[in-house]
Every structure is written in C-alpha cells, then in structure tokens.
Design an enzyme around this catalytic site. Structure first.
Site: not given
Length: 198
Positions: A66, A92, A108-110, A142, A144, A146
């Site tokens: 990774r 990922r 990021n979209t969540h 970051d 973590g 989400d």
C-alpha cells in the site's frame, strides 16, 4: 485562474461524470478537471476520456504494498499540479504519506451523515439499521476512516421499501449537489476548507 482538480475513482465514476458535465456547462464556475485517475482499469475512465480529460491508472498491488502504491500515486498527482484532489468513489484508504503531501487539499464524498456510518458499506449499513434519515457528506481526508473535518453535509430521507440501490441513487444526487456547491464556492473564494491534523 481556474481551480485545478484531479478526481480519483475506482468504479463507474457516476459522480465524477456528473461533475465533468457541470464543468463543461458552466465554464464561468472557475473549475478545471485536469485529470481523472483510478486504482484499477475502472469503467469511469472511459467517461472521462469522452469529456476530453486525461486519465491515468496507478494499479493497487495489494495491502502489503500500500505504501509503495501511495508513493506512485503521489508522483502522478504531483505531475498535474492540482489545487485539490477529489476522492469520488475511490475505494481505497489513501496512505499517510499522500495525506501529508496533499494536506488540506484532499476531499472525499461519502454516502452518510458522518460521523454516522463511516466505511465502505455505509449505504447498506444504513438500510440494515432501519434509519429514517441517511445522508451525504463532503470531508477533508485525514488518516482515519471517514474521520476528517466535515466540509458540508445534508440529510437524505429514507423511503419506505428503500433498497440499498434505491437509497444510494438518491444519496448520490445529494452528494453531487454538495460537491458542486463546495467546489464552486472554493473557486470563487467564498469558502475555505477546514484543516485538521494530517
């Protein structure tokens, strides 16, 4: 100067394609998607090519490599000099070195109202939990899962008989509106991103 964006995907890139369509329709928005990248040969890359956007793949080699993948990804991202990197369905976790290098420039979209239902199965988890309201969030990435600072979010009603697919489709509509609002306001200097710890 337009805000230079690189979008990262893993699958069909439906939210990415929506963004590209809006950028094409609204040149006055001050946004320029300079590249779309993926961790595999994702079907969404073809949609980006149809919009005349450069694409690239940094193949994910497996969890044991990774960090190596992250180093290669960072080099490719750097080559486009992005103002912002948008994770839109990238399935990922971005390695810490990438988060650090692009600190405050990764969003990021969540598909949930964070911190409720983090992780890759958020929509399914919400349906199985029987919640009355789901949600959509835009966050700064970051290290973590989400857990980054929330940029924008909105509740999405759960309808009687909703399946994971039907709920996800409705959440995607909200994600797209939120992402467009955030990006256009950033480009216009009307907002700045909250910055947490890298």
């Amino acid at each position: 100067m337009p805000l230079r964006l690189v979008v990262l995907i893993s699958g069909t890139g439906s939210n990415m394609a929506d963004l590209l369509g809006r950028v094409d329709e609204h040149p006055e928005a001050g946004l320029d998607v300079v590249a779309v990248g993926a961790d595999r040969d994702a079907p969404g890359l073809e949609r980006a090519t149809e919009h005349g956007v450069e694409t690239f793949v940094v193949e994910f080699p497996g969890p044991e490599r990774r960090e190596e993948w992250g180093a290669q990804l960072a080099v490719r991202l750097d080559s486009f000099s992005p103002d912002l990197v948008v994770l839109s369905g990238l399935m990922r976790l971005v390695p810490p070195d990438v988060v650090r290098r692009f600190h405050g420039r990764l969003i990021n979209t969540h598909p949930s109202y964070l911190p409720e239902f983090p992780g890759p199965h958020a929509v399914k988890d919400q349906v199985e939990a029987g919640v009355k309201e789901a949600g959509a969030s835009i966050i700064v990435v970051d290290n973590g899962v989400d857990t980054g600072p929330i940029v924008e979010q909105q509740r999405v009603a759960v309808m009687s008989g909703d399946s994971t697919e039907s709920l996800h489709n409705r959440i995607k509509q909200t994600e797209r509106e939120l992402l467009w609002r955030v990006l256009t306001e950033l480009a216009a200097g009307q907002r700045s991103l909250p910055v947490g710890q890298d």
